[in-house]
Design a protein around this motif. Structure first.
Motif, short mmCIF file in Angstrom:
data_model
loop_
_atom_site.label_atom_id
_atom_site.label_comp_id
_atom_site.label_asym_id
_atom_site.label_seq_id
_atom_site.Cartn_x
_atom_site.Cartn_y
_atom_site.Cartn_z
N ILE A 52 37.29 26.95 -74.74
CA ILE A 52 35.74 27.25 -74.99
C ILE A 52 35.10 26.00 -75.76
O ILE A 52 34.24 25.54 -75.11
CB ILE A 52 35.66 28.40 -75.66
CG1 ILE A 52 35.95 29.69 -75.08
CG2 ILE A 52 34.24 28.57 -76.61
CD1 ILE A 52 35.93 30.90 -75.74
N TRP A 53 35.74 25.23 -76.72
CA TRP A 53 35.22 24.42 -77.35
C TRP A 53 35.18 23.16 -76.50
O TRP A 53 33.93 22.50 -76.37
CB TRP A 53 36.03 23.85 -78.68
CG TRP A 53 35.92 22.74 -78.95
CD1 TRP A 53 36.78 21.52 -79.42
CD2 TRP A 53 34.61 22.12 -79.61
NE1 TRP A 53 36.16 20.52 -79.91
CE2 TRP A 53 34.82 20.84 -80.12
CE3 TRP A 53 33.15 22.68 -79.88
CZ2 TRP A 53 33.82 20.11 -80.84
CZ3 TRP A 53 32.35 22.01 -80.36
CH2 TRP A 53 32.51 20.61 -80.80
N GLN A 54 36.09 22.76 -75.82
CA GLN A 54 36.24 21.56 -75.09
C GLN A 54 35.08 21.76 -73.72
O GLN A 54 34.33 20.55 -73.60
CB GLN A 54 37.68 21.37 -74.50
CG GLN A 54 38.52 20.88 -75.28
CD GLN A 54 39.96 21.16 -75.04
OE1 GLN A 54 40.33 21.76 -73.92
NE2 GLN A 54 41.07 21.08 -75.84
N LYS A 55 35.08 22.86 -73.01
CA LYS A 55 34.07 23.04 -71.85
C LYS A 55 32.74 22.72 -72.68
O LYS A 55 31.80 22.37 -72.05
CB LYS A 55 34.51 23.98 -71.09
CG LYS A 55 35.82 24.14 -70.40
CD LYS A 55 35.95 25.09 -69.34
CE LYS A 55 37.10 24.65 -68.49
NZ LYS A 55 37.45 25.94 -67.68
N THR A 56 32.58 23.36 -73.79
CA THR A 56 31.23 23.56 -74.27
C THR A 56 30.50 21.87 -74.55
O THR A 56 29.50 21.66 -74.35
CB THR A 56 31.20 24.45 -75.45
OG1 THR A 56 31.35 25.81 -75.26
CG2 THR A 56 29.81 24.22 -76.17
N LEU A 57 31.63 21.50 -75.42
CA LEU A 57 31.57 19.91 -75.73
C LEU A 57 31.02 19.06 -74.46
O LEU A 57 30.00 18.49 -74.48
CB LEU A 57 32.60 19.49 -76.47
CG LEU A 57 32.42 18.00 -77.06
CD1 LEU A 57 31.20 18.09 -77.99
CD2 LEU A 57 33.66 17.53 -77.68
N ILE A 167 29.92 26.36 -84.35
CA ILE A 167 29.09 25.76 -85.41
C ILE A 167 30.25 24.89 -86.37
O ILE A 167 29.76 23.81 -86.61
CB ILE A 167 28.23 26.61 -85.99
CG1 ILE A 167 27.04 27.30 -85.36
CG2 ILE A 167 27.68 26.03 -87.49
CD1 ILE A 167 26.44 28.40 -86.07
N TYR A 168 31.33 25.45 -86.56
CA TYR A 168 32.49 24.99 -87.33
C TYR A 168 32.81 23.62 -86.77
O TYR A 168 32.99 22.59 -87.26
CB TYR A 168 33.54 25.88 -87.60
CG TYR A 168 34.64 25.42 -88.73
CD1 TYR A 168 34.38 26.11 -90.09
CD2 TYR A 168 35.40 24.68 -88.52
CE1 TYR A 168 35.13 25.64 -90.99
CE2 TYR A 168 36.45 24.09 -89.24
CZ TYR A 168 36.17 24.79 -90.84
OH TYR A 168 37.03 24.25 -91.84
N ARG A 169 33.17 23.65 -85.26
CA ARG A 169 33.54 22.69 -84.54
C ARG A 169 32.39 21.50 -84.40
O ARG A 169 32.61 20.26 -84.76
CB ARG A 169 33.90 23.00 -83.08
CG ARG A 169 35.09 23.96 -83.09
CD ARG A 169 36.63 23.31 -83.88
NE ARG A 169 36.90 22.28 -83.40
CZ ARG A 169 38.12 22.22 -82.60
NH1 ARG A 169 38.66 23.30 -82.10
NH2 ARG A 169 38.75 21.10 -82.04
N LEU A 170 31.32 21.84 -84.20
CA LEU A 170 29.96 20.94 -84.11
C LEU A 170 30.01 20.29 -85.45
O LEU A 170 29.45 18.94 -85.23
CB LEU A 170 28.80 21.71 -83.74
CG LEU A 170 28.75 22.37 -82.23
CD1 LEU A 170 27.66 23.24 -81.82
CD2 LEU A 170 28.42 21.30 -81.14
N THR A 171 29.84 20.98 -86.58
CA THR A 171 29.44 20.20 -87.62
C THR A 171 30.68 19.65 -88.70
O THR A 171 30.43 18.97 -89.60
CB THR A 171 28.93 21.38 -88.96
OG1 THR A 171 29.77 22.40 -88.81
CG2 THR A 171 27.65 22.05 -88.03
#
Length: 490
Positions: A52-57, A167-171
């Motif tokens: 989810i994180w990798q594809k969102t990024l 939000i945790y990963r983005l920030t």
């Protein structure tokens, strides 16, 4: 203001997207990637949070590039599949296990045991929710009890719903969750500012692992500068159904929307007093702005678009989802066939986690078209059950605004108007969930003062009027009630 664009992350159940909006509400671009669904056993549904994180990024990077760089983006808004839970390591942001998806039923026995011990009235009075595996609290408790990586994380353990994780990963470490998502965990009281100690104790969850509860609009954090070239403020966040309600301009008390995505979710704006349902509907936070909450009454149907996906991918009755409209139109009625789509239990107003799907009324005269039509008719039938429940709680729908992938089906939209016997309004721009997140981000960034002002971003609606004879409607609904009663008896 030089930055005149808003980046929206719309993280759903089957895909993640980044969408670029102008502050006038016009869509400038969209990038989407499919998400892998994991079904380790019947009733269990998981996601890979790292995927989810990798594809969102990746999707965000494409839209930042399209915008002309991070400095051209005024704010980020996030909307997400609700109730899905991620456990991660606070030091690295890396997930400690698979994410447990909202559809997952693994905690059904635990919820039944808590019901038997008499805890549901307390939970409903505090949270507005019912004791069901759908909500996040029992999922978190199960993770702590059953997954070794989560058990041993200690002080480094973080839990959150999907927007909190992103939000945790983005920030790079901001651990917050907006009040609309927090209200879906079964761990926050509807009127409380923080997690409830009695509810945390019930599921044996450490408060230190949970996020700070914040507004749905405002400065929620900024992206790490190294992600997109420079920092972008995150200014809006809401669960997908709340965001869609905002994106449909249901900003006045009594205005109602239905989203037909993987499931179907109907929300009515209840104003600033938390509603109390006598008919097993849910009370939820619609949004929180400057500490002030607006509430909604909600009915949740677990299976909608996922039924058509199942008929296409697993049963082979459809070559593509759009074929359902053509097949429904090819027959003049359902031929006595009814499909009750309890593929992951029945949601509101029945709340039967153990219910199984059925197709009834089959004979040699039934064709593929009758079964597909019955599947589409189930959308209106389930909505009618909810309309009755809402009415019992004193909320009468005058009209219904609809959105989601299924509403591209004109036949289904007309069938909704016919069975509900009210006008059904479909927006010219279907992506109301993302638009709602963009509106929240625009308010949070100070581009608009209020959500009412931000509703200038919304385009118009097409209206469908009821055309079905009452005798035909009554006959359809009688057949549906018989089919559902058969499921509930099993």
């Amino acid at each position: 203001m030089s930055a005149q664009q808003i980046l929206v992350i719309d993280e759903g159940t089957t895909s993640t997207r980044a969408m670029l909006f102008g502050i006038d509400g016009k869509l400038h671009g969209s990038q989407q990637e499919e998400l892998t669904q994991y079904y380790p056993a019947p009733g269990l549904v998981e996601h890979d949070a790292a995927e989810i994180w990798q594809k969102t990024l990746r999707c965000c990077e494409k839209m930042v590039e399209k915008a002309g760089g991070a400095d051209k983006i005024a704010a980020i808004g996030i909307t997400n599949q609700r109730e899905t839970v991620v456990a991660w390591d606070k030091r690295t942001g890396e997930p400690l296990s698979k994410a447990i998806v909202w559809q997952d039923r693994r905690t059904a026995e635990k919820c039944d045991a808590l019901k038997a011990d008499g805890h549901e009235p307390m939970i409903q009075s505090k949270t507005g929710l019912l004791l069901d595996p759908y909500f996040s609290g029992s999922k978190i408790g199960w993770m702590l009890e059953n997954w070794p990586g989560v058990k041993v994380a200690g002080d480094n353990l973080a839990f959150g719903t999907i927007e909190s994780y992103l939000i945790y990963r983005l920030t790079g470490g901001q651990h917050v969750t907006d009040a609309s998502n927090a209200s879906r965990t079964m761990l926050m009281t509807l009127t409380g500012e923080d997690w409830d100690d009695e509810l945390l104790a019930l599921f044996d969850i450490p408060k230190a692992a949970l996020a700070q509860i914040v507004d749905c609009a405002g400065h929620l954090g900024s992206t790490s500068a190294d992600l997109f070239g420079s920092a972008i403020p995150i200014c809006g966040s809401a669960g997908d159904q709340q965001a869609a309600t905002i994106g449909q301009a249901c900003l006045e008390i009594g205005q109602t929307k239905a989203t037909f995505g993987t499931g179907a979710f109907i929300l009515t704006n209840s104003g600033q007093v938390a509603p109390n349902s006598e008919h097993r509907l849910l009370s939820t936070v619609l949004c929180q702005l400057q500490g002030q909450r607006t509430y909604a009454l909600e009915g949740s149907v677990f299976v909608a678009g996922s039924l058509m996906q199942w008929l296409r991918d697993d049963i082979g009755l459809l070559k593509f989802a759009g074929e359902s409209e053509e097949l429904a139109r090819s027959v003049s009625h359902n031929g006595g066939v009814y499909l009750v789509p309890a593929l992951s239990g029945l949601g509101a107003p029945h709340w039967r986690a153990d219910a199984s799907a059925t197709i009834s009324g089959l004979s040699f005269s039934a064709t593929k078209a009758h079964i597909v039509r019955a599947a589409l008719e189930a959308m209106a039938h389930q909505c009618h059950d909810l309309k009755t429940a809402f009415s019992g709680d004193g909320v009468d729908w005058r009209s219904l605004r609809i959105d989601g992938g299924m509403v591209a089906n004109d036949w289904m939209v007309q069938d909704l108007a016919d069975i509900l016997d009210i006008p059904v309004e479909r927006p010219e721009f279907f992506e109301t969930t993302a638009l709602g997140a963009a509106m929240l981000a625009a308010v949070g960034a100070g581009i608009y003062d209020t959500l009412a002002d931000a509703s200038a971003m919304i385009s118009g609606f097409d209206s469908y009027q009821p055309m079905l004879e009452s005798t035909v409607r009554d006959e359809r609904l009688a057949g549906w009630r018989k089919a559902v009663s058969g499921v509930l008896k099993n």
